[in-house]
Design a protein around this motif. Structure first.
Motif, short mmCIF file in Angstrom:
data_model
loop_
_atom_site.label_atom_id
_atom_site.label_comp_id
_atom_site.label_asym_id
_atom_site.label_seq_id
_atom_site.Cartn_x
_atom_site.Cartn_y
_atom_site.Cartn_z
N ILE A 237 0.85 -1.18 0.00
CA ILE A 237 0.00 0.00 0.00
C ILE A 237 0.89 1.24 0.00
O ILE A 237 1.85 1.33 0.77
CB ILE A 237 -0.91 0.02 1.25
N LEU A 238 0.54 2.20 -0.83
CA LEU A 238 1.28 3.47 -0.87
C LEU A 238 0.98 4.27 0.39
O LEU A 238 -0.19 4.45 0.75
CB LEU A 238 0.85 4.26 -2.11
N VAL A 239 2.03 4.72 1.08
CA VAL A 239 1.87 5.48 2.33
C VAL A 239 2.72 6.75 2.27
O VAL A 239 3.69 6.83 1.54
CB VAL A 239 2.26 4.64 3.58
N GLU A 240 2.32 7.73 3.08
CA GLU A 240 3.04 9.01 3.15
C GLU A 240 4.30 8.91 4.00
O GLU A 240 5.32 9.49 3.69
CB GLU A 240 2.12 10.09 3.74
N ASP A 241 4.21 8.19 5.12
CA ASP A 241 5.31 8.09 6.08
C ASP A 241 5.46 6.62 6.47
O ASP A 241 4.74 6.11 7.32
CB ASP A 241 5.02 8.96 7.31
N ILE A 242 6.41 5.95 5.85
CA ILE A 242 6.54 4.51 6.02
C ILE A 242 6.90 4.13 7.45
O ILE A 242 6.37 3.16 7.99
CB ILE A 242 7.53 3.91 5.00
N GLN A 243 7.76 4.90 8.11
CA GLN A 243 8.14 4.57 9.48
C GLN A 243 6.95 4.70 10.43
O GLN A 243 6.72 3.84 11.27
CB GLN A 243 9.31 5.42 9.97
N ALA A 244 6.18 5.78 10.28
CA ALA A 244 5.00 5.97 11.12
C ALA A 244 3.98 4.86 10.88
O ALA A 244 3.34 4.38 11.82
CB ALA A 244 4.37 7.34 10.85
N THR A 245 3.85 4.42 9.64
CA THR A 245 2.91 3.35 9.31
C THR A 245 3.35 2.03 9.92
O THR A 245 2.55 1.30 10.51
CB THR A 245 2.75 3.21 7.78
N VAL A 246 4.64 1.72 9.82
CA VAL A 246 5.17 0.50 10.42
C VAL A 246 5.01 0.55 11.94
O VAL A 246 4.61 -0.43 12.57
CB VAL A 246 6.64 0.27 10.01
N ASP A 247 5.30 1.70 12.53
CA ASP A 247 5.14 1.86 13.99
C ASP A 247 3.70 1.62 14.41
O ASP A 247 3.43 0.93 15.39
CB ASP A 247 5.60 3.24 14.44
N ALA A 248 2.75 2.18 13.66
CA ALA A 248 1.33 2.01 13.97
C ALA A 248 0.92 0.54 13.84
O ALA A 248 0.16 0.02 14.67
CB ALA A 248 0.47 2.89 13.07
N ALA A 249 1.41 -0.13 12.81
CA ALA A 249 1.09 -1.55 12.63
C ALA A 249 1.66 -2.37 13.79
O ALA A 249 0.98 -3.25 14.33
CB ALA A 249 1.65 -2.05 11.30
N GLN A 250 2.88 -2.04 14.18
CA GLN A 250 3.51 -2.75 15.29
C GLN A 250 2.74 -2.52 16.60
O GLN A 250 2.53 -3.45 17.38
CB GLN A 250 4.96 -2.30 15.42
N GLU A 251 2.29 -1.30 16.81
CA GLU A 251 1.50 -0.98 18.01
C GLU A 251 0.18 -1.76 18.04
O GLU A 251 -0.35 -2.05 19.10
CB GLU A 251 1.23 0.52 18.10
N SER A 252 -0.33 -2.11 16.85
CA SER A 252 -1.59 -2.86 16.79
C SER A 252 -1.34 -4.37 16.81
O SER A 252 -2.27 -5.15 16.60
CB SER A 252 -2.40 -2.46 15.57
N GLY A 253 -0.09 -4.77 17.05
CA GLY A 253 0.21 -6.19 17.21
C GLY A 253 0.93 -6.86 16.06
O GLY A 253 1.21 -8.06 16.13
N ALA A 254 1.23 -6.13 15.00
CA ALA A 254 1.93 -6.74 13.86
C ALA A 254 3.41 -6.94 14.19
O ALA A 254 4.00 -6.18 14.95
CB ALA A 254 1.79 -5.85 12.63
#
Length: 114
Positions: A67-84
């Motif tokens: 998926i195209l994202v604006e801020d890859i680090q913030a997106t990965v961090d958010a996914a990790q916070e949700s259990g990924a």
């Protein structure tokens, strides 16, 4: 949400490219070393379909969307916070941007930042 890159990992790249070419009237490039040797074709939305062989003995065939994202680090961090689980942290692909992969509930999710 926009799928920027659709990745097919298969032990028979030539057959997969031939099948997609016949079914969808697309042409594939030569192997691109920056994309793990993937041969690519342009999608109708301007994204890419990449077909490549496994990069290691333990990599199984898979279809993975990025998926195209604006801020890859913030997106990965958010996914990790949700259990990924972070499988591939953000990494630079010369000439293509950055990608990352997380796994949540057994499903691999890819992110792409230009």
């Amino acid at each position: 949400m926009k799928i920027h890159y659709l990745e097919v990992v298969t032990p028979d790249v030539a057959l997969a490219c031939e099948t997609y070419s016949l079914l969808h009237s697309v042409q594939f490039s030569a192997a691109d070393p920056s994309l793990g040797g993937a041969r690519t074709a342009t999608l109708a939305n301007g994204g890419k379909l990449g077909i490549r062989a496994p990069l290691r003995d333990t990599e199984l065939p898979i279809v993975r969307h990025y998926i195209l994202v604006e801020d890859i680090q913030a997106t990965v961090d958010a996914a990790q916070e949700s259990g990924a689980e972070v499988a591939v942290p953000p990494m630079e692909l010369p000439g293509h941007g950055q990608c990352a992969i997380v796994i949540q509930a057994g499903i691999e999710l890819g992110f792409w930042q230009l």
